[in-house]
Design an enzyme around this catalytic site. Structure first.
Site, PDB file in Angstrom:
ATOM      1  N   PRO A 197     -16.587   4.469   6.545  1.00  0.00           N
ATOM      2  CG  PRO A 197     -15.849   4.556   4.176  1.00  0.00           C
ATOM      3  CD  PRO A 197     -15.594   5.335   5.483  1.00  0.00           C
ATOM      4  CG  ASP A 203     -11.348   4.188   6.433  1.00  0.00           C
ATOM      5  OD1 ASP A 203     -12.094   4.250   5.588  1.00  0.00           O
ATOM      6  OD2 ASP A 203     -11.119   5.579   6.841  1.00  0.00           O
ATOM      7  CG  HIS A 204     -13.929  -1.116   2.195  1.00  0.00           C
ATOM      8  ND1 HIS A 204     -12.899  -1.406   1.066  1.00  0.00           N
ATOM      9  CD2 HIS A 204     -14.505  -2.285   2.525  1.00  0.00           C
ATOM     10  CE1 HIS A 204     -13.016  -2.637   0.734  1.00  0.00           C
ATOM     11  NE2 HIS A 204     -13.940  -3.402   1.479  1.00  0.00           N
ATOM     12  NE  ARG A 205     -12.849   7.067   4.757  1.00  0.00           N
ATOM     13  CZ  ARG A 205     -12.792   8.177   5.559  1.00  0.00           C
ATOM     14  NH1 ARG A 205     -13.337   9.112   5.136  1.00  0.00           N
ATOM     15  NH2 ARG A 205     -12.460   7.860   6.919  1.00  0.00           N
ATOM     16  CB  CYS A 210      -6.443  -0.924   2.887  1.00  0.00           C
ATOM     17  SG  CYS A 210      -7.182  -1.671   4.363  1.00  0.00           S
TER      18      CYS A 210
END
Length: 484
Positions: free
Chosen positions: A279, A454-456, A458
């Site tokens: 994501p 990757d928003h998972r 940071c």
């Protein structure tokens, strides 16, 4: 008969596309002679033979996808001639296991060879091959001219071909000295026979200039004979067959169909996996890099080495990752659940365009190098990638990637993260743009930095802080380098 399976090509690669055969059925081969050129997801390589003997069967056609562990070539060796009962099997029963292949290049010789015979060629792949002069390793005895009973062509055509070769060449056929797969590919496209070229490189090594020169030469004295067309591989033949067909969806004639194989197949799989699993979010920032270009110009004028813009950007990226290490981490799935893995170091990848597709060479332990050190390593890896000589290890293990798509004329882009990494930074072209300097409008050199993350791993705070740090360094490089 001895079946040689396609060996383990490293880095978990399970298949390869057959680009060309370098030997023919009925031909005599010696240990370490290149027998086939294959393309993996990493690069094009030549596969050397661990056996000496006569080629009985070539398993596969140009353009085929071969799986590791499946038969590549069947060779009739001197040992097979001494044991005819063993060679009467169906061939499959003689297929060697991985460990047997590993021992193939180290069988004990029956007699003491000369230094030239016992010295290895260095053609080493995973699981088999020989190395340079090692007194602890032993080599299979090389025979001179092949024994008459070892040549068992499968049909009359093969017998005729073998007879013709025996009248023109007193000894075993020798492969042309070519180190680069790109040279072989260039020769195929131009219809140049490598055996007919005298190399101008070290010890007769055939270079690109030799192939180009041979391609420009006029036809030789028996030019009345029909010219031999370059061999067309299976994919080209399929494409030709598709020409003229009409696509039912668009109503347009199909001009060509191109199989997705080799490196293009690997790129497609990697990009699809990234989009499917990560994501990602994207942030960008415009940067005035006038001072950066002025600094490089001053270095050049003083006779010093001036690192490239990519090398300077890489140095600032490494410094930024040391402040925001989560961007060089990755997500791993374990039985205990997902984990964010942080590393004690930075392996910096950079995108490089080659004739066979986009590759990402990796500068290992990039935090240990200065801007000049990064510049040297980036140049070395890029040249190796374009020459098709880069190793699988040099294109794996990255923890962060930079991409200079500005060299293609792009102002900006939304780069796809190189899975399983957590982020990628791209830089667009540097152009003249109006820019406010000290409250007044001026023309400055401006570029755009884009960060996909990757928003998972940071959130926007870390991503924005990292991007702003790199942008500040690019805008005021003198002050930044004083602190790095």
């Amino acid at each position: 008969m001895t079946i040689f399976n396609l060996p383990d090509l490293g880095e978990g690669l399970t298949e390869a596309t057959l680009l060309s055969w370098l030997v023919a059925e009925g031909e005599t081969v010696h240990v370490d002679q290149p027998i086939a050129e294959v393309e993996t997801a990493k690069s094009s390589i030549e596969v050397p033979s661990p056996y000496a003997g006569t080629v009985h069967t070539l398993h596969g056609s140009t353009g085929d996808t071969l799986e590791v562990g499946n038969p590549l070539i069947t060779v009739t060796t001197e040992d097979d001639a001494d044991s005819p009962a063993d060679s009467s099997t169906d061939g499959r029963a003689g297929a060697l296991s991985y460990r047997e292949e590993e021992r193939a290049g180290t069988a004990a010789p029956e007699s003491q060879d000369t230094d030239e015979e016992t010295e290895g060629s260095g053609n080493v792949l995973i699981g088999y091959g020989t190395s340079q002069a090692s007194s602890a390793r032993r080599r299979r005895k090389r025979s001179g001219a092949p024994r008459a009973d070892t040549q068992r062509p499968t049909d009359a055509a093969a017998q005729g071909s073998a007879a013709q070769r025996s009248t023109t060449s007193p000894g075993p056929a020798q492969a042309p000295r070519v180190s680069s797969p790109l040279v072989r590919r260039m020769a195929r496209r131009q219809g140049v026979e490598l055996h007919s070229i005298s190399g101008s490189g070290p010890e007769g090594l055939i270079m690109r200039r030799d192939v180009l020169a041979a391609g420009e030469q006029p036809a030789a004295a028996g030019a009345g004979a029909p010219q031999r067309e370059p061999a067309r591989d299976a994919a080209q033949q399929d494409a030709a067959a598709a020409a003229g067909a009409v696509d039912s969806r668009t109503g347009l004639a199909v001009r060509e169909r191109v199989a997705v194989t080799g490196m293009r197949k690997a790129i497609a799989a990697k990009m699809s996996q990234s989009r499917r699993e990560i994501p990602e979010a994207t942030v960008w920032q415009d940067v005035d890099v006038t001072a950066l270009l002025d600094m490089r110009a001053q270095l050049k004028d003083s006779g010093q080495e001036a690192p490239s813009v990519l090398a300077l950007l890489s140095r600032f990226v490494v410094a930024g990752l040391q402040r925001y290490p989560e961007l060089a981490a990755r997500i791993e799935h374990t039985d205990a659940g997902d984990q964010i893995v942080h590393f004690a170091g930075i392996n910096l990848g950079f995108a490089a365009q080659t004739e066979t597709g986009l590759v990402v060479p990796v500068v290992r332990e990039a935090q240990r190098l200065s801007a000049r050190g990064l510049n040297t390593e980036i140049r070395r890896l890029a040249e190796s990638a374009r020459d098709g000589q880069i190793s699988s290890k040099e294109m794996s293990g990255g923890t962060f990637t930079v991409n200079n798509y500005g060299v293609f004329g792009s102002d900006g882009a939304t780069p796809i993260i190189n899975h399983p990494e957590a982020a990628i930074l791209g830089i667009g072209r540097i152009i003249d743009r109006p820019w406010a300097v000290g409250g007044e409008l001026a023309v400055r050199k401006v570029t755009t930095l884009t960060l996909a993350f990757d928003h998972r791993v940071c959130d926007g705070g870390a991503a924005g802080g990292f991007l702003n740090f790199v942008a500040t360094c690019m805008g005021d490089p003198t002050a930044a380098l004083a602190d790095l």
